[in-house]
Every structure is written in C-alpha cells, then in structure tokens.
Design a protein around this motif. Structure first.
Motif, mmCIF file in Angstrom:
data_model
loop_
_atom_site.group_PDB
_atom_site.id
_atom_site.type_symbol
_atom_site.label_atom_id
_atom_site.label_comp_id
_atom_site.label_asym_id
_atom_site.label_seq_id
_atom_site.Cartn_x
_atom_site.Cartn_y
_atom_site.Cartn_z
ATOM 1 N N GLU A 58 -4.916 -16.616 -2.642
ATOM 2 C CA GLU A 58 -6.101 -17.073 -3.388
ATOM 3 C C GLU A 58 -6.797 -15.914 -4.102
ATOM 4 O O GLU A 58 -7.427 -16.105 -5.136
ATOM 5 C CB GLU A 58 -7.092 -17.773 -2.448
ATOM 6 C CG GLU A 58 -6.607 -19.142 -2.020
ATOM 7 C CD GLU A 58 -7.475 -19.765 -0.933
ATOM 8 O OE1 GLU A 58 -8.418 -19.115 -0.432
ATOM 9 O OE2 GLU A 58 -7.196 -20.927 -0.582
ATOM 10 N N ALA A 59 -6.693 -14.707 -3.547
ATOM 11 C CA ALA A 59 -7.321 -13.525 -4.151
ATOM 12 C C ALA A 59 -6.407 -12.868 -5.191
ATOM 13 O O ALA A 59 -6.741 -11.822 -5.738
ATOM 14 C CB ALA A 59 -7.689 -12.510 -3.059
ATOM 15 N N GLY A 60 -5.231 -13.478 -5.426
ATOM 16 C CA GLY A 60 -4.300 -12.908 -6.405
ATOM 17 C C GLY A 60 -3.582 -11.679 -5.880
ATOM 18 O O GLY A 60 -3.147 -10.830 -6.653
ATOM 19 N N GLU A 61 -3.469 -11.589 -4.552
ATOM 20 C CA GLU A 61 -2.814 -10.439 -3.923
ATOM 21 C C GLU A 61 -1.434 -10.814 -3.411
ATOM 22 O O GLU A 61 -1.130 -11.996 -3.214
ATOM 23 C CB GLU A 61 -3.659 -9.931 -2.744
ATOM 24 C CG GLU A 61 -5.028 -9.448 -3.144
ATOM 25 C CD GLU A 61 -5.934 -9.196 -1.947
ATOM 26 O OE1 GLU A 61 -6.994 -8.611 -2.164
ATOM 27 O OE2 GLU A 61 -5.604 -9.594 -0.815
ATOM 28 N N THR A 62 -0.624 -9.796 -3.162
ATOM 29 C CA THR A 62 0.677 -9.968 -2.536
ATOM 30 C C THR A 62 0.692 -9.159 -1.248
ATOM 31 O O THR A 62 -0.118 -8.238 -1.064
ATOM 32 C CB THR A 62 1.808 -9.477 -3.460
ATOM 33 O OG1 THR A 62 1.546 -8.112 -3.807
ATOM 34 C CG2 THR A 62 1.909 -10.322 -4.722
ATOM 35 N N LEU A 63 1.634 -9.487 -0.375
ATOM 36 C CA LEU A 63 1.755 -8.751 0.882
ATOM 37 C C LEU A 63 2.222 -7.332 0.598
ATOM 38 O O LEU A 63 3.266 -7.123 -0.021
ATOM 39 C CB LEU A 63 2.738 -9.451 1.825
ATOM 40 C CG LEU A 63 3.011 -8.742 3.144
ATOM 41 C CD1 LEU A 63 1.734 -8.641 3.989
ATOM 42 C CD2 LEU A 63 4.106 -9.454 3.914
ATOM 43 N N PHE A 64 1.437 -6.361 1.028
ATOM 44 C CA PHE A 64 1.785 -4.953 0.851
ATOM 45 C C PHE A 64 2.303 -4.365 2.152
ATOM 46 O O PHE A 64 3.293 -3.640 2.165
ATOM 47 C CB PHE A 64 0.556 -4.169 0.387
ATOM 48 C CG PHE A 64 0.814 -2.706 0.200
ATOM 49 C CD1 PHE A 64 1.408 -2.246 -0.953
ATOM 50 C CD2 PHE A 64 0.462 -1.792 1.186
ATOM 51 C CE1 PHE A 64 1.670 -0.894 -1.128
ATOM 52 C CE2 PHE A 64 0.718 -0.444 1.018
ATOM 53 C CZ PHE A 64 1.320 0.015 -0.137
ATOM 54 N N ALA A 65 1.599 -4.653 3.251
ATOM 55 C CA ALA A 65 1.962 -4.031 4.530
ATOM 56 C C ALA A 65 1.637 -4.941 5.702
ATOM 57 O O ALA A 65 0.726 -5.764 5.656
ATOM 58 C CB ALA A 65 1.224 -2.703 4.694
ATOM 59 N N VAL A 66 2.390 -4.741 6.767
ATOM 60 C CA VAL A 66 2.136 -5.323 8.086
ATOM 61 C C VAL A 66 1.752 -4.134 8.945
ATOM 62 O O VAL A 66 2.429 -3.102 8.922
ATOM 63 C CB VAL A 66 3.413 -5.988 8.650
ATOM 64 C CG1 VAL A 66 3.189 -6.484 10.074
ATOM 65 C CG2 VAL A 66 3.892 -7.113 7.737
ATOM 66 N N TYR A 67 0.649 -4.251 9.696
ATOM 67 C CA TYR A 67 0.251 -3.117 10.526
ATOM 68 C C TYR A 67 0.076 -3.547 11.975
ATOM 69 O O TYR A 67 -0.166 -4.711 12.277
ATOM 70 C CB TYR A 67 -1.052 -2.480 10.008
ATOM 71 C CG TYR A 67 -2.281 -3.304 10.262
ATOM 72 C CD1 TYR A 67 -2.948 -3.244 11.490
ATOM 73 C CD2 TYR A 67 -2.780 -4.159 9.292
ATOM 74 C CE1 TYR A 67 -4.066 -4.035 11.728
ATOM 75 C CE2 TYR A 67 -3.886 -4.938 9.524
ATOM 76 C CZ TYR A 67 -4.529 -4.866 10.749
ATOM 77 O OH TYR A 67 -5.630 -5.652 10.999
ATOM 78 N N HIS A 68 0.247 -2.586 12.854
ATOM 79 C CA HIS A 68 -0.120 -2.761 14.255
ATOM 80 C C HIS A 68 -0.337 -1.394 14.882
ATOM 81 O O HIS A 68 -0.031 -0.367 14.287
ATOM 82 C CB HIS A 68 0.885 -3.613 15.024
ATOM 83 C CG HIS A 68 2.200 -2.954 15.330
ATOM 84 N ND1 HIS A 68 3.200 -2.802 14.393
ATOM 85 C CD2 HIS A 68 2.683 -2.425 16.473
ATOM 86 C CE1 HIS A 68 4.244 -2.215 14.959
ATOM 87 N NE2 HIS A 68 3.960 -1.961 16.220
#
Length: 140
Positions: free
Chosen positions: A71-81
C-alpha cells in the motif's frame, strides 16, 4: 567482491533498539524499500515455541506487513532477526527456512560483549553469502 548495501542509520538504529529492548528473544520483521532504497521498518511478532533460540514470524503479522508495504508503494528489501546468544551468522535453520532469495537477510547479534553486531547475507539454496553493509548518514 560483492557491492556493499547502503542502510540508512535511522533504520539500523530502530532494528538494534528493538533487539536490545527484547534482549532475551529473537526479534524479527521486514524492511520495505522504495526504488530499491530501504525506507521502513516492519516489526513482526516472533511466535516460535522457543523465541530465545529461534524465530518464526507471526503469519498474520507478516501478511499485514507485506500489505502495508504494498500500500505504501514499497517492495520487500530485507528480512531481519536477532540472535540474543549467538553470532550474527545464519543458523542451519535460518538457511533451511529462508523463503525470499531476492531479499537481504539482516542478523543482529547481542552476543558481542556489549557491542552490537549487524551483518547482511543473501540466503539461497541452503547457502549464505555475506554482503558488506555500510551505514548511510542522513542529512539534518
């Protein structure tokens, strides 16, 4: 050599603060990007049976984060933990369960005698390739 990934300092600070605030569990979530530039931090609850040793993102929380990103016009960049008691390296389970080969995997370690460590990896086909990280200073 792999090109360094530029991370905005405020985003890194958010991630490290969350890891410190919840020092006994593995915090986890997603980072969204606009035009390939990481912009927003999406924490997701860790619902693993042993959250101090593993992470499993809450499925509803993960879906919600992906929806908000879209909805914010973003794409997945990273998964963090985070790793409260282990180095900032992918575990065998991290490698097995990596579901987004296009994403950067960020691991923060609190197991460093008071110094927080953050490392980035590309995880695919059971292999981890470390990616150099650089902090981007933001203009005032």
């Amino acid at each position: 050599m792999t090109q360094a990934v530029l991370l905005p300092r405020p985003l890194v600070n958010q991630l490290l603060t969350e890891a410190q605030r919840n020092a006994e569990i593995e915090v986890c979530g997603l980072i969204g990007a606009r035009d390939g530039r990481p912009e927003r931090f999406y924490p997701v609850a860790n619902v693993a049976e042993r959250p101090g040793e593993l992470f499993r993102m809450d499925p509803a929380g993960q879906i919600d984060a992906m929806r908000r990103m879209r909805e914010a016009g973003e794409t997945l960049f990273a998964v963090y933990h985070s790793h409260p008691h282990a180095p900032a390296r992918p575990s065998a389970r991290d490698l097995e369960e990596a579901a987004y080969p296009e994403a950067l995997y960020l691991i923060a370690s609190l197991d460093t005698k008071g110094v927080l460590e953050l490392r980035g990896y590309r995880l695919a086909d059971g292999e981890a390739a470390e990616v150099p990280l650089e902090l981007e200073e933001m203009a005032d």
